[in-house]
Design a protein around this motif. Structure first.
Motif, PDB file in Angstrom:
ATOM      1  N   UNK A 196       0.806  -1.214   0.000  1.00  0.00           N
ATOM      2  CA  UNK A 196       0.000   0.000   0.000  1.00  0.00           C
ATOM      3  C   UNK A 196       0.844   1.271   0.000  1.00  0.00           C
ATOM      4  N   UNK A 197       2.114   1.146  -0.381  1.00  0.00           N
ATOM      5  CA  UNK A 197       2.946   2.314  -0.615  1.00  0.00           C
ATOM      6  C   UNK A 197       3.811   2.782   0.540  1.00  0.00           C
ATOM      7  N   UNK A 198       3.814   2.075   1.641  1.00  0.00           N
ATOM      8  CA  UNK A 198       4.659   2.459   2.761  1.00  0.00           C
ATOM      9  C   UNK A 198       6.082   1.999   2.501  1.00  0.00           C
ATOM     10  N   UNK A 199       7.046   2.855   2.815  1.00  0.00           N
ATOM     11  CA  UNK A 199       8.453   2.465   2.742  1.00  0.00           C
ATOM     12  C   UNK A 199       8.759   1.632   3.979  1.00  0.00           C
ATOM     13  N   UNK A 200       9.657   0.672   3.840  1.00  0.00           N
ATOM     14  CA  UNK A 200       9.982  -0.219   4.951  1.00  0.00           C
ATOM     15  C   UNK A 200      11.445  -0.081   5.353  1.00  0.00           C
ATOM     16  N   UNK A 201      11.673  -0.087   6.666  1.00  0.00           N
ATOM     17  CA  UNK A 201      13.029  -0.091   7.206  1.00  0.00           C
ATOM     18  C   UNK A 201      13.047  -0.982   8.439  1.00  0.00           C
TER      19      UNK A 201
END
Length: 164
Positions: free
Chosen positions: A22-27
């Protein structure tokens, strides 16, 4: 993962995957370079400010001051501090430009654009370590959600199959 048995980490991974879809960046939390007693992801806030206020040519010192304003919200009671923090996040504040009489309305979250991702940075971080009480205690939430580096949601996942 054993067949038919799910672990909490499986739910965490599935949740992070859903956010990424859904477009969230992940770290991953350990990949962030920060002090554990600081919850703000300063790099995201700086990137947001630089992009959102590109036409204003904010200096590094001005960005430092804008971030310090966010970090140093304090009122006589915890209730009033939290209320002022929320209102500042939601409404923004009047910023006095350095070396001039100009002021600039700064918004930490961009609600003005039809495309929320035009300026805002949506990031999910798993296993984000937070220390408190002078570093004597730590917490590691399963997933935290950030907008422009500001923590907005803590998610603790539990395995529904666990009875204990």
């Amino acid at each position: 993962m054993a067949k038919g048995k799910f672990y909490e980490s499986d739910y965490e991974e599935a949740f992070v995957d859903l956010l990424q879809q859904n477009g969230w960046e992940y770290t991953f939390g350990d990949d962030l370079h920060r002090q554990y007693d600081q919850c703000l992801i300063e790099d995201d806030m700086r990137a947001y400010l630089q992009k959102r206020y590109a036409s204003e040519n904010l200096t590094s010192g001005e960005m430092d001051a804008i971030i310090a304003n966010l970090r140093n919200i304090g009122e006589p009671s915890l209730y009033h501090t939290l209320r002022k923090t929320f209102l500042t996040y939601r409404d923004g504040f009047q910023f006095q430009r350095h070396n001039s009489n100009d002021t600039l309305w700064i918004e930490y979250l961009d609600f003005t654009n039809d495309n929320p991702k035009a300026f805002n940075i949506f990031r999910c971080v798993n296993q984000f370590i937070v220390s408190y009480e002078a570093g004597q205690k730590t917490r590691r939430p399963d997933v935290m959600l950030f907008i422009n580096g500001i923590p907005v949601l803590i998610v603790e996942l539990k395995n529904p199959a666990d009875m204990g």
